[in-house]
Design an enzyme around this catalytic site. Structure first.
Site, PDB file in Angstrom:
ATOM      1  N   LYS A   1      22.967  36.871  10.782  1.00  0.00           N
ATOM      2  CA  LYS A   1      22.715  35.943  11.900  1.00  0.00           C
ATOM      3  C   LYS A   1      22.925  36.649  13.240  1.00  0.00           C
ATOM      4  CE  LYS A   1      26.168  33.117  13.348  1.00  0.00           C
ATOM      5  NZ  LYS A   1      26.477  33.174  14.789  1.00  0.00           N
ATOM      6  N   ASN A   2      24.049  37.347  13.355  1.00  0.00           N
ATOM      7  CA  ASN A   2      24.388  37.920  14.662  1.00  0.00           C
ATOM      8  C   ASN A   2      23.542  39.131  15.024  1.00  0.00           C
ATOM      9  OD1 ASN A   2      26.166  35.894  15.033  1.00  0.00           O
ATOM     10  ND2 ASN A   2      28.019  37.103  14.667  1.00  0.00           N
TER      11      ASN A   2
ATOM     12  N   CYS B   1      33.333  27.030  24.060  1.00  0.00           N
ATOM     13  CA  CYS B   1      33.097  26.422  22.752  1.00  0.00           C
ATOM     14  C   CYS B   1      34.431  26.331  22.035  1.00  0.00           C
ATOM     15  CB  CYS B   1      32.074  27.212  21.949  1.00  0.00           C
ATOM     16  SG  CYS B   1      32.683  28.782  21.376  1.00  0.00           S
TER      17      CYS B   1
ATOM     18  N   ARG C   1      34.945  31.886  26.656  1.00  0.00           N
ATOM     19  CA  ARG C   1      33.749  32.704  26.472  1.00  0.00           C
ATOM     20  C   ARG C   1      32.887  32.900  27.735  1.00  0.00           C
ATOM     21  NH1 ARG C   1      31.157  31.744  20.701  1.00  0.00           N
ATOM     22  NH2 ARG C   1      30.558  33.907  21.089  1.00  0.00           N
TER      23      ARG C   1
ATOM     24  N   ASP D   1      35.425  37.415  13.264  1.00  0.00           N
ATOM     25  CA  ASP D   1      34.623  36.441  12.510  1.00  0.00           C
ATOM     26  C   ASP D   1      35.058  36.320  11.047  1.00  0.00           C
ATOM     27  OD1 ASP D   1      33.208  35.936  14.790  1.00  0.00           O
ATOM     28  OD2 ASP D   1      31.467  37.136  14.243  1.00  0.00           O
TER      29      ASP D   1
ATOM     30  N   ARG E   1      25.157  26.420  10.787  1.00  0.00           N
ATOM     31  CA  ARG E   1      24.783  27.330  11.871  1.00  0.00           C
ATOM     32  C   ARG E   1      24.742  28.780  11.382  1.00  0.00           C
ATOM     33  NH1 ARG E   1      28.750  27.574  16.020  1.00  0.00           N
ATOM     34  NH2 ARG E   1      27.402  29.311  16.479  1.00  0.00           N
TER      35      ARG E   1
HETATM   36  N1  EPU Z   1      34.052  38.443  27.256  1.00  0.00           N
HETATM   37  C1  EPU Z   1      34.306  38.461  28.596  1.00  0.00           C
HETATM   38  N2  EPU Z   1      33.235  38.488  29.445  1.00  0.00           N
HETATM   39  C2  EPU Z   1      31.951  38.529  29.013  1.00  0.00           C
HETATM   40  C3  EPU Z   1      31.703  38.523  27.630  1.00  0.00           C
HETATM   41  C4  EPU Z   1      32.776  38.477  26.765  1.00  0.00           C
HETATM   42  O1  EPU Z   1      35.465  38.428  29.017  1.00  0.00           O
HETATM   43  O2  EPU Z   1      31.041  38.582  29.838  1.00  0.00           O
HETATM   44  C5  EPU Z   1      35.169  38.389  26.301  1.00  0.00           C
HETATM   45  C6  EPU Z   1      35.098  37.185  25.377  1.00  0.00           C
HETATM   46  O3  EPU Z   1      35.681  36.030  25.966  1.00  0.00           O
HETATM   47  C7  EPU Z   1      35.846  37.664  24.165  1.00  0.00           C
HETATM   48  C8  EPU Z   1      35.462  39.141  24.107  1.00  0.00           C
HETATM   49  O4  EPU Z   1      35.038  39.497  25.426  1.00  0.00           O
HETATM   50  O5  EPU Z   1      37.234  37.564  24.378  1.00  0.00           O
HETATM   51  C9  EPU Z   1      34.381  39.488  23.123  1.00  0.00           C
HETATM   52  O6  EPU Z   1      33.278  38.598  23.287  1.00  0.00           O
HETATM   53  P1  EPU Z   1      31.780  39.057  22.993  1.00  0.00           P
HETATM   54  O7  EPU Z   1      30.984  38.970  24.242  1.00  0.00           O
HETATM   55  O8  EPU Z   1      31.787  40.365  22.274  1.00  0.00           O
HETATM   56  O9  EPU Z   1      31.274  37.913  22.009  1.00  0.00           O
HETATM   57  P2  EPU Z   1      29.767  37.457  21.888  1.00  0.00           P
HETATM   58  O10 EPU Z   1      28.895  38.625  22.052  1.00  0.00           O
HETATM   59  O11 EPU Z   1      29.527  36.261  22.729  1.00  0.00           O
HETATM   60  C10 EPU Z   1      29.491  37.898  19.330  1.00  0.00           C
HETATM   61  C11 EPU Z   1      29.239  37.094  18.099  1.00  0.00           C
HETATM   62  C12 EPU Z   1      30.467  36.247  17.761  1.00  0.00           C
HETATM   63  C13 EPU Z   1      31.639  37.210  17.547  1.00  0.00           C
HETATM   64  C14 EPU Z   1      31.846  38.062  18.798  1.00  0.00           C
HETATM   65  C15 EPU Z   1      32.941  39.089  18.640  1.00  0.00           C
HETATM   66  C16 EPU Z   1      26.861  36.647  18.158  1.00  0.00           C
HETATM   67  C17 EPU Z   1      25.761  35.670  18.277  1.00  0.00           C
HETATM   68  N3  EPU Z   1      28.101  36.194  18.325  1.00  0.00           N
HETATM   69  O12 EPU Z   1      29.739  36.964  20.372  1.00  0.00           O
HETATM   70  O13 EPU Z   1      30.161  35.606  16.528  1.00  0.00           O
HETATM   71  O14 EPU Z   1      32.806  36.467  17.283  1.00  0.00           O
HETATM   72  O15 EPU Z   1      30.616  38.755  19.118  1.00  0.00           O
HETATM   73  O16 EPU Z   1      32.664  39.939  17.590  1.00  0.00           O
HETATM   74  O17 EPU Z   1      26.631  37.822  17.884  1.00  0.00           O
HETATM   75  C18 EPU Z   1      30.306  33.909  14.918  1.00  0.00           C
HETATM   76  O18 EPU Z   1      29.356  34.448  14.327  1.00  0.00           O
HETATM   77  O19 EPU Z   1      31.009  33.006  14.393  1.00  0.00           O
HETATM   78  C19 EPU Z   1      30.651  34.340  16.271  1.00  0.00           C
HETATM   79  C20 EPU Z   1      31.382  33.613  17.098  1.00  0.00           C
END
Ligand code: EPU
Length: 451
Positions: free
Chosen positions: A22-23, A121, A126, A327, A419
């Site tokens: 998915k990711n 969320c 986030r 995750d 999801r």
């Molecule tokens: N963060 C910031 N600023 C940003 C972006 C992120 O401070 O601009 C922080 C976040 O709050 C968090 C950390 O950095 O503490 C990591 O967040 P990241 O941006 O890496 O998460 P994401 O890219 O939004 C993806 C996966 C998540 C998974 C995370 C971490 C997808 C669609 N989602 O989210 O997957 O937990 O990376 O590995 O790829 C799930 O599948 O259940 C899920 C939540």
């Protein structure tokens, strides 16, 4: 709203195929916006998040169509037919945060992007500040208008390659790296992303983009170099298997003290998880496929999962890849509820990602949370109860706990599971679990408690 009714105590046996990730699929689908040529993506999982992404792409002028081969593996054909729309509306973004993936591709290809600012969320606040900082470093002008992020390329009409630092308080950002890397493929000059996310899904995206004619090196390391090109073409790409689904199924075998075989298993991308499983007493043995095709690809292995009678307690700290993935934190917590002794889990990516603790406690778990750390004291058994799914991975942890528990568990709000896990109840039932999807009336008729 559907619920799962799970009878615990069933042993599992048989084979499960791991689906496309998915990711990985979400940013890869968004990358189809970067070209006017046809894009083919194979093994796209059938999930509600993916259906939302198709809906969003359709609003952005992408025609898509999915066929299945005789083994049931999907082949999605995507093609941009209209480049005039640039707005990802709140309606869709609020249903799926990953809609933010379209920001970089739409901006780079169409010169302007308007994406509703995703809210928080269940797993925390986030923010997307790093995505925006990264795109600004490439010359984009970004404003916030009526709750929407509005990004524009410089007057020259294209983004401009530069040094981009993507480090934040919790390490890098996965989707932020995807956004900046995708946008930089069409920039003028060279972009260097420092403190890039090293997740395997980023490597998969870079492989797809390179297949489209991009010039990306270093994906999978903290420094990614992207030499911009004028345009990208079509591609035929197979999405990597889902390492979180694989880890969840490994926990399913372990918590039911069963043997399972997993096919299409991305073992090479999940060493931190298999390392902890081995420490718990779960054996993961890769086996060769008769025609050796799978065994030659480290991301598509066949492995046997088996478990010793007693589970040992361990310490786990979630970290960016190649560390232990956040995750899988909730699923491992369920498993450790039944270990002999005290385990400690520290969550370093999403400090609030502990909504499953209260629900597991309702099933008899002994867990004490102190800030970002949970101490799990193993108990002899879990007991079925009505519980509430709160987010995708927390819900998966409840399914695992319910499969090991004595009696019946009713999990409410399973739309969270839909999801990210395709037909989870059917697939686990095929290997011996007793999981039934029911609607509220059916649950009432069974005399069980619903929300
Ligand atoms: N963060 C910031 N600023 C940003 C972006 C992120 O401070 O601009 C922080 C976040 O709050 C968090 C950390 O950095 O503490 C990591 O967040 P990241 O941006 O890496 O998460 P994401 O890219 O939004 C993806 C996966 C998540 C998974 C995370 C971490 C997808 C669609 N989602 O989210 O997957 O937990 O990376 O590995 O790829 C799930 O599948 O259940 C899920 C939540």
């Amino acid at each position: 709203m559907d619920v799962f009714v799970i009878e615990g105590g069933r042993k599992l046996s048989g084979t499960l195929r791991i689906n496309g990730s998915k990711n990985a699929a979400l940013p890869l689908l968004a990358a189809s916006l970067l070209t006017d040529d046809p894009v083919i993506l194979r093994d796209v999982p059938d999930l509600s998040d993916i259906r939302n992404m198709y809906r969003l792409l359709a609003e952005l002028g992408v025609e898509s169509n999915t066929e299945y081969d005789d083994q049931g593996i999907s082949k999605a054909s995507l093609k941009v037919v209209d480049n005039s729309e640039f707005h990802a509306r709140y309606d869709i973004v609020r249903t799926m945060r990953a809609s933010i993936c379209v920001l970089g591709p739409v901006l780079a290809k169409r010169g302007k992007a308007r994406v509703s600012m995703p809210g928080g969320c269940a797993i925390g606040q986030r923010p997307v500040d790093l995505h925006l900082r990264g795109l600004e470093a490439l010359g984009a002008t970004i404003t916030l208008e009526g709750g929407d992020i509005v990004a524009r390329v410089p007057q020259s009409g294209r983004l401009i390659g530069d040094m981009v630092f993507l480090g934040g308080p919790f390490g890098s950002t996965v989707l932020g790296t995807a956004n900046v890397m995708s946008a930089a493929t069409l920039a003028v000059g060279t972009t260097i992303i420092e403190c890039a996310a090293c997740e395997p899904e980023i490597v998969d995206l870079a492989n797809m983009l390179n297949g489209m004619g991009a010039k990306i090196t270093g994906a999978g390391s903290p420094r990614i170099v992207i030499e911009g090109v004028e345009s990208l073409g079509g591609v035929d790409h197979t999405i990597m298997p889902d390492r979180i689904e694989a880890g969840t199924f490994m926990c399913a075998a372990a918590i039911t003290k069963s043997d399972l075989t997993l096919e299409n298993c991305p073992l090479d991308a999940m060493m931190s998880a298999t390392d902890r499983l081995e420490a718990i007493g779960v054996h993961i043995d890769p086996v060769d496929h008769p025609d050796r095709v799978f065994a030659e690809d480290p991301l598509r292995r066949i492995c046997k999962v088996s478990c010793s009678e007693t589970l040992k307690p361990v310490q786990i700290t979630t970290q960016p890849h190649p560390g232990f993935p956040t995750d899988l934190q909730a699923q491992f917590m369920s498993l450790l509820c039944l270990a002999e002794g005290n385990s400690v889990i520290t969550e370093k990516i999403f400090p609030e990602r502990f909504l499953h603790v209260a629900e597991l406690t309702r099933m008899g778990a002994n867990i004490h949370r102190h800030g970002t750390t949970a101490v799990i004291s193993g108990v002899n058994k879990l007991t079925g109860a009505p519980v509430m799914a709160s987010d995708l991975r927390a819900s998966a942890s409840l399914v695992l706990a319910a499969m090991a528990a004595e009696g019946t568990t009713v999990i409410n709000r399973v739309y969270h599971i839909d999801r990210g896990y395709e037909k989870l109840e059917d697939r686990l039932s095929e290997v011996g679990a007793s999981i039934q999807r029911a609607n509220e009336e059916e649950v009432a008729a069974m005399g069980l408690m619903c929300e």
